[in-house]
Design a protein around this motif. Structure first.
Motif, PDB file in Angstrom:
ATOM      1  N   SER A  41       0.818  -1.217   0.000  1.00  0.00           N
ATOM      2  CA  SER A  41       0.000   0.000   0.000  1.00  0.00           C
ATOM      3  C   SER A  41       0.855   1.273   0.000  1.00  0.00           C
ATOM      4  N   LEU A  42       2.147   1.122   0.308  1.00  0.00           N
ATOM      5  CA  LEU A  42       3.055   2.278   0.280  1.00  0.00           C
ATOM      6  C   LEU A  42       3.508   2.595  -1.136  1.00  0.00           C
ATOM      7  N   GLY A  43       3.223   1.705  -2.056  1.00  0.00           N
ATOM      8  CA  GLY A  43       3.609   1.911  -3.446  1.00  0.00           C
ATOM      9  C   GLY A  43       5.062   1.555  -3.678  1.00  0.00           C
ATOM     10  N   ASN A  44       5.616   2.067  -4.757  1.00  0.00           N
ATOM     11  CA  ASN A  44       7.002   1.803  -5.113  1.00  0.00           C
ATOM     12  C   ASN A  44       7.905   2.692  -4.267  1.00  0.00           C
ATOM     13  N   ILE A  45       8.632   2.092  -3.329  1.00  0.00           N
ATOM     14  CA  ILE A  45       9.482   2.870  -2.422  1.00  0.00           C
ATOM     15  C   ILE A  45      10.909   2.329  -2.410  1.00  0.00           C
ATOM     16  N   GLU A  46      11.825   3.196  -2.045  1.00  0.00           N
ATOM     17  CA  GLU A  46      13.195   2.804  -1.726  1.00  0.00           C
ATOM     18  C   GLU A  46      13.444   3.274  -0.308  1.00  0.00           C
ATOM     19  N   PHE A  47      14.273   2.524   0.411  1.00  0.00           N
ATOM     20  CA  PHE A  47      14.509   2.886   1.803  1.00  0.00           C
ATOM     21  C   PHE A  47      15.914   2.510   2.221  1.00  0.00           C
ATOM     22  N   ARG A  48      16.303   3.077   3.346  1.00  0.00           N
ATOM     23  CA  ARG A  48      17.563   2.681   3.983  1.00  0.00           C
ATOM     24  C   ARG A  48      17.211   2.123   5.347  1.00  0.00           C
ATOM     25  N   GLU A  49      17.983   1.125   5.769  1.00  0.00           N
ATOM     26  CA  GLU A  49      17.756   0.532   7.076  1.00  0.00           C
ATOM     27  C   GLU A  49      18.295   1.459   8.157  1.00  0.00           C
ATOM     28  N   VAL A  50      17.554   1.579   9.226  1.00  0.00           N
ATOM     29  CA  VAL A  50      17.931   2.423  10.357  1.00  0.00           C
ATOM     30  C   VAL A  50      18.233   1.500  11.532  1.00  0.00           C
ATOM     31  N   PRO A  51      19.409   1.643  12.147  1.00  0.00           N
ATOM     32  CA  PRO A  51      19.736   0.780  13.287  1.00  0.00           C
ATOM     33  C   PRO A  51      18.735   0.974  14.435  1.00  0.00           C
ATOM     34  N   MET A  52      18.360  -0.132  15.046  1.00  0.00           N
ATOM     35  CA  MET A  52      17.442  -0.093  16.184  1.00  0.00           C
ATOM     36  C   MET A  52      18.078  -0.802  17.361  1.00  0.00           C
ATOM     37  N   SER A  53      17.740  -0.343  18.537  1.00  0.00           N
ATOM     38  CA  SER A  53      18.152  -1.061  19.749  1.00  0.00           C
ATOM     39  C   SER A  53      17.007  -0.984  20.745  1.00  0.00           C
ATOM     40  N   PHE A  54      16.876  -2.035  21.509  1.00  0.00           N
ATOM     41  CA  PHE A  54      15.808  -2.119  22.489  1.00  0.00           C
ATOM     42  C   PHE A  54      16.431  -2.289  23.864  1.00  0.00           C
ATOM     43  N   ALA A  55      16.140  -1.356  24.743  1.00  0.00           N
ATOM     44  CA  ALA A  55      16.623  -1.456  26.116  1.00  0.00           C
ATOM     45  C   ALA A  55      15.491  -2.023  26.966  1.00  0.00           C
ATOM     46  N   PRO A  56      15.816  -2.943  27.848  1.00  0.00           N
ATOM     47  CA  PRO A  56      14.764  -3.493  28.704  1.00  0.00           C
ATOM     48  C   PRO A  56      14.214  -2.408  29.622  1.00  0.00           C
ATOM     49  N   GLN A  57      12.912  -2.462  29.835  1.00  0.00           N
ATOM     50  CA  GLN A  57      12.291  -1.498  30.732  1.00  0.00           C
ATOM     51  C   GLN A  57      12.483  -1.989  32.148  1.00  0.00           C
ATOM     52  N   VAL A  58      13.103  -1.174  32.955  1.00  0.00           N
ATOM     53  CA  VAL A  58      13.402  -1.564  34.330  1.00  0.00           C
ATOM     54  C   VAL A  58      12.458  -0.828  35.269  1.00  0.00           C
TER      55      VAL A  58
END
Length: 87
Positions: A49-66
């Protein structure tokens, strides 16, 4: 696997520079932010549904919720102080 992406090229100019979580296995994308009013934060759409797109990957990190500290209701705090003073 889910990865973060930033759309860099799209037929819809409002999608350029928007951020999404892309689930390639399900072929779904979750909107993180977009200038296009058709997409809202946390909305899940089919990638097609987004159509023809190009993208770059963005680094993600998940910190545990304390969870931390003891949170007492104000009445409990007053009762604890009163019990301490009476002892």
């Amino acid at each position: 696997m889910v990865k973060g992406i930033q759309i860099t090229q799209a037929a819809n100019a409002d999608l350029i520079n928007s951020f999404w979580l892309l689930d390639e296995a399900k072929q779904e994308a979750r909107c993180l932010c977009s200038k296009d009013p058709r997409y809202t934060e946390d909305q899940v759409v089919a990638v097609e549904s987004l159509g023809n797109i190009e993208f770059r990957e963005v680094p993600m990190s998940f910190a545990p919720q304390v969870e931390g500290g003891q949170h007492l209701h104000p009445c409990e705090v007053s009762l604890k102080n009163l019990m301490t003073e009476l002892a």
